[in-house]
Design a protein around this motif. Structure first.
Motif, short mmCIF file in Angstrom:
data_model
loop_
_atom_site.label_atom_id
_atom_site.label_comp_id
_atom_site.label_asym_id
_atom_site.label_seq_id
_atom_site.Cartn_x
_atom_site.Cartn_y
_atom_site.Cartn_z
N MET A 2 -23.30 40.42 124.58
CA MET A 2 -23.94 40.10 123.31
C MET A 2 -25.39 39.72 123.55
O MET A 2 -25.67 38.75 124.26
N ASP B 296 -24.00 34.83 114.34
CA ASP B 296 -23.02 35.23 115.35
C ASP B 296 -22.13 34.06 115.77
O ASP B 296 -21.20 34.26 116.56
N PHE C 208 -24.60 44.39 120.63
CA PHE C 208 -23.39 44.12 121.40
C PHE C 208 -22.92 45.40 122.08
O PHE C 208 -23.06 46.51 121.53
N VAL D 136 -23.50 44.07 114.37
CA VAL D 136 -23.75 43.87 115.80
C VAL D 136 -24.23 45.14 116.49
O VAL D 136 -24.60 45.10 117.67
#
Length: 124
Positions: free
Chosen positions: A81, A88, A66, A62
């Motif tokens: 996000m 995900d 993120f 991520v």
């Protein structure tokens, strides 16, 4: 008590912001981790903010997409996000522990307070 919200259905490439609201505790006294669990898989550490060092950690999957943030006035942590993809898709949890982020990327076994989770589904 921790309560997550903000999950839902989003198209690939889209964005969502999850919230983790705390009651009965002050979030800035805790390290806060975000975790997720996809169907048939183990719990995965997504990100962790350490209250002891002020460091934020992200998993490789991520990183760059993120971001953790916090609103002390609302006693709430957020997980922004971006560029979501189908990998995900999972139930996302926030968790707290009074010390640092030790072993956050091993499923959060050392975190002792957990929210109920919020479902994120990435699908067209």
């Amino acid at each position: 008590q921790l309560v997550e919200s903000g999950g839902g259905l989003v198209q690939p490439g889209g964005s969502l912001t999850l919230s983790c609201a705390a009651s009965g505790r002050t979030l800035d006294s805790y390290s806060i981790g975000w975790f997720r669990q996809a169907p048939g898989k183990g719990r995965e550490g997504v990100s962790c903010f350490s209250r002891t060092t002020g460091t934020t950690y992200y998993s490789d999957s991520v990183k760059g997409r993120f971001t953790i943030s916090r609103d002390n006035a609302k006693n709430t942590m957020y997980l922004l996000m971006n560029s979501l993809n189908d990998e995900d898709t999972a139930v996302y949890y926030c968790a707290a522990r009074p010390s640092g982020c030790a072993r956050w990327n091993s499923g959060g076994a050392l975190f002792d307070s957990w929210g109920q989770g919020t479902q994120v589904t990435v699908s067209s």
